[in-house]
Design a protein around this motif. Sequence first.
Motif, mmCIF file in Angstrom:
data_model
loop_
_atom_site.group_PDB
_atom_site.id
_atom_site.type_symbol
_atom_site.label_atom_id
_atom_site.label_comp_id
_atom_site.label_asym_id
_atom_site.label_seq_id
_atom_site.Cartn_x
_atom_site.Cartn_y
_atom_site.Cartn_z
ATOM 1 N N ILE A 102 0.735 -1.164 -0.163
ATOM 2 C CA ILE A 102 0.106 0.031 0.230
ATOM 3 C C ILE A 102 0.755 1.279 0.112
ATOM 4 C CG2 ILE A 102 -1.677 1.279 1.158
ATOM 5 C CD1 ILE A 102 -2.800 -1.205 -0.059
ATOM 6 N N LYS A 103 0.566 1.966 -1.125
ATOM 7 C CA LYS A 103 1.296 3.263 -0.984
ATOM 8 C C LYS A 103 0.433 4.543 -0.709
ATOM 9 C CE LYS A 103 3.685 2.221 -5.496
ATOM 10 N NZ LYS A 103 3.947 2.919 -6.930
ATOM 11 N N ALA A 104 -1.219 4.487 -0.812
ATOM 12 C CA ALA A 104 -1.717 5.410 -0.128
ATOM 13 C C ALA A 104 -3.262 4.908 0.196
ATOM 14 C CB ALA A 104 -2.039 6.379 -1.468
ATOM 15 N N VAL A 105 -3.753 5.519 1.288
ATOM 16 C CA VAL A 105 -5.170 5.374 1.704
ATOM 17 C C VAL A 105 -5.897 6.389 1.653
ATOM 18 C CG1 VAL A 105 -6.290 4.647 3.928
ATOM 19 C CG2 VAL A 105 -4.203 3.620 3.319
ATOM 20 N N LEU A 106 -6.996 6.186 1.149
ATOM 21 C CA LEU A 106 -8.021 7.304 0.718
ATOM 22 C C LEU A 106 -9.344 7.067 1.652
ATOM 23 C CD1 LEU A 106 -8.159 7.531 -3.005
ATOM 24 C CD2 LEU A 106 -6.603 8.820 -1.564
ATOM 25 N N MET A 107 -9.904 8.115 2.351
ATOM 26 C CA MET A 107 -10.654 7.924 3.438
ATOM 27 C C MET A 107 -11.896 8.993 3.189
ATOM 28 S SD MET A 107 -8.490 7.086 6.779
ATOM 29 C CE MET A 107 -9.963 6.668 7.611
ATOM 30 N N VAL A 220 -11.453 12.307 1.366
ATOM 31 C CA VAL A 220 -12.335 12.560 0.171
ATOM 32 C C VAL A 220 -13.829 12.800 0.720
ATOM 33 C CG1 VAL A 220 -12.985 11.515 -2.151
ATOM 34 C CG2 VAL A 220 -10.596 11.078 -1.132
ATOM 35 N N THR A 221 -14.499 13.497 0.355
ATOM 36 C CA THR A 221 -15.952 13.600 0.798
ATOM 37 C C THR A 221 -16.820 14.308 -0.306
ATOM 38 O OG1 THR A 221 -17.290 14.720 2.462
ATOM 39 C CG2 THR A 221 -15.494 15.897 1.831
ATOM 40 N N SER A 222 -17.975 13.861 -0.299
ATOM 41 C CA SER A 222 -19.085 14.524 -1.000
ATOM 42 C C SER A 222 -19.539 15.844 -0.373
ATOM 43 C CB SER A 222 -20.104 13.596 -1.406
ATOM 44 O OG SER A 222 -19.697 12.463 -2.094
ATOM 45 N N GLY A 223 -19.053 16.154 0.618
ATOM 46 C CA GLY A 223 -19.489 17.356 1.401
ATOM 47 C C GLY A 223 -19.108 18.543 0.765
ATOM 48 N N LEU A 224 -19.876 19.497 0.519
ATOM 49 C CA LEU A 224 -19.391 20.953 0.150
ATOM 50 C C LEU A 224 -18.212 21.467 1.178
ATOM 51 C CD1 LEU A 224 -22.603 22.349 -0.928
ATOM 52 C CD2 LEU A 224 -20.647 21.744 -2.369
ATOM 53 N N TYR A 225 -17.374 22.247 0.580
ATOM 54 C CA TYR A 225 -16.315 22.742 1.364
ATOM 55 C C TYR A 225 -16.566 23.358 2.797
ATOM 56 C CZ TYR A 225 -12.115 25.005 3.121
ATOM 57 O OH TYR A 225 -10.897 25.681 3.740
ATOM 58 N N GLU A 226 -17.550 24.292 2.702
ATOM 59 C CA GLU A 226 -18.179 24.889 3.734
ATOM 60 C C GLU A 226 -18.576 24.210 5.224
ATOM 61 O OE1 GLU A 226 -21.031 26.521 0.329
ATOM 62 O OE2 GLU A 226 -18.961 25.476 0.664
ATOM 63 N N LYS A 227 -19.363 22.901 4.541
ATOM 64 C CA LYS A 227 -19.597 22.197 5.669
ATOM 65 C C LYS A 227 -18.669 21.073 6.055
ATOM 66 C CE LYS A 227 -22.397 18.375 4.453
ATOM 67 N NZ LYS A 227 -23.534 17.620 3.945
ATOM 68 N N ASP A 249 -2.047 14.643 2.899
ATOM 69 C CA ASP A 249 -1.602 14.804 1.433
ATOM 70 C C ASP A 249 -2.479 15.576 0.546
ATOM 71 O OD1 ASP A 249 1.270 13.607 2.093
ATOM 72 O OD2 ASP A 249 -0.077 11.985 2.410
ATOM 73 N N SER A 250 -3.733 15.143 0.761
ATOM 74 C CA SER A 250 -4.835 15.655 0.053
ATOM 75 C C SER A 250 -6.093 15.715 0.472
ATOM 76 C CB SER A 250 -4.751 14.830 -1.448
ATOM 77 O OG SER A 250 -6.065 15.266 -2.250
ATOM 78 N N ILE A 251 -7.056 16.704 0.265
ATOM 79 C CA ILE A 251 -8.221 16.798 0.988
ATOM 80 C C ILE A 251 -9.041 17.149 -0.307
ATOM 81 C CG2 ILE A 251 -9.751 18.137 2.397
ATOM 82 C CD1 ILE A 251 -7.604 18.394 4.318
ATOM 83 N N ILE A 252 -9.910 16.601 -0.593
ATOM 84 C CA ILE A 252 -10.959 16.994 -1.883
ATOM 85 C C ILE A 252 -12.189 16.598 -1.433
ATOM 86 C CG2 ILE A 252 -11.665 15.822 -3.894
ATOM 87 C CD1 ILE A 252 -8.703 16.846 -4.147
ATOM 88 N N THR A 253 -12.953 17.801 -1.462
ATOM 89 C CA THR A 253 -14.405 18.174 -1.214
ATOM 90 C C THR A 253 -15.139 18.262 -2.723
ATOM 91 O OG1 THR A 253 -14.405 20.700 -1.224
ATOM 92 C CG2 THR A 253 -13.611 19.441 1.046
#
Length: 351
Positions: A102-107, A220-227, A249-253
Amino acid sequence: MILLARGSGGAKAFGVAQASISDTAVFPDLGESAAALGLLAAAKTSDGRFRTGGDGVRAVAVTGDGKVEFVGFENHTLAHVTSSLGYPAYYPVPSLGEPAPIKAVLMDLDGTTVHSEDFWIWIIEQSTASLLGDSKFELEDSDVAHVSGHSVSEHLKYCIAKYCPDRSLEDARRFYFEHTDREMKAILDGGGRPGAFKPAPGIKEFLLELRSMGVKLGLVTSGLYEKAYPEILDVFKTLDMGDPEQFYDSIITAGTAVGRGKAGTMGELPPKPHPWLYAESLTIGLGLGFEERSSVIGIEDSGAGICALRLAGIRPVGLNDGNIGESGTGGLCHLRVDGFDQIMAEIKALG
């Protein structure tokens, strides 16, 4: 307890190489049959485009919540992500490839990293109450699967259709963000709804151990950034873990909300179960190529998230305390667990 999911190649954990089933599977690169995957067999897709037995279609199957349909051909499988907003999409289902260290874990965020689902369901409930002009309104137990795990607009559209069909989605979104903005400000100011955001049990130890191992981490979230961002910021303060922007390393909303007087970004149409948030985290956020996906796992508690991972070609790990069972997506998981310690044991087993 570790539940070994049944799918392509039979019972397995993600650390065990899966057998090639491309020559025999009804759903190539996915599974042997609808029954083996825990899906519901269907005569045709909901849009009528594909029918079992016609134009080379071997079988059609659908998740229990009806959000994703699978169409099996001789050499490939398509996934049809439905949409209550009128913009469905078809995706090829990629193979997962041979497991690798494993190189990366996305949550996922809500329900996986942070326990806040009850809070956001409450916000949907408050928004519907405002639409109805009834402060005593309460959602029914049967509504829960439809107001969690998907986009805000889909949650609201479901409530409109059931409880107030004469109201518009625009009105619902206005109430939703009024309630959200009020509560987010109150929480960041030290007040707000008690117990809104709670760290998932064992999350601090899990994240810190992954970091010490040099594993890349993506939120990684389906939530909008402001929430979404106030949630993880609040939880990191509770855990004394510093700045989440410096830790991950990465936050994606799912982006920022569209509204009069401000610029929004895409957030309501491409979230889970579409693959784009996870695909962006993998390739843009973490800088890993699609061909490196076998060395990545994704952790989710929702059926929408499991489908998003699978369509992105990332091996899904499901937490048992979410809605995976209710959504009928358990058979798409390659591992189901009760806690992070079991996931860590599997990661270490891969070397």
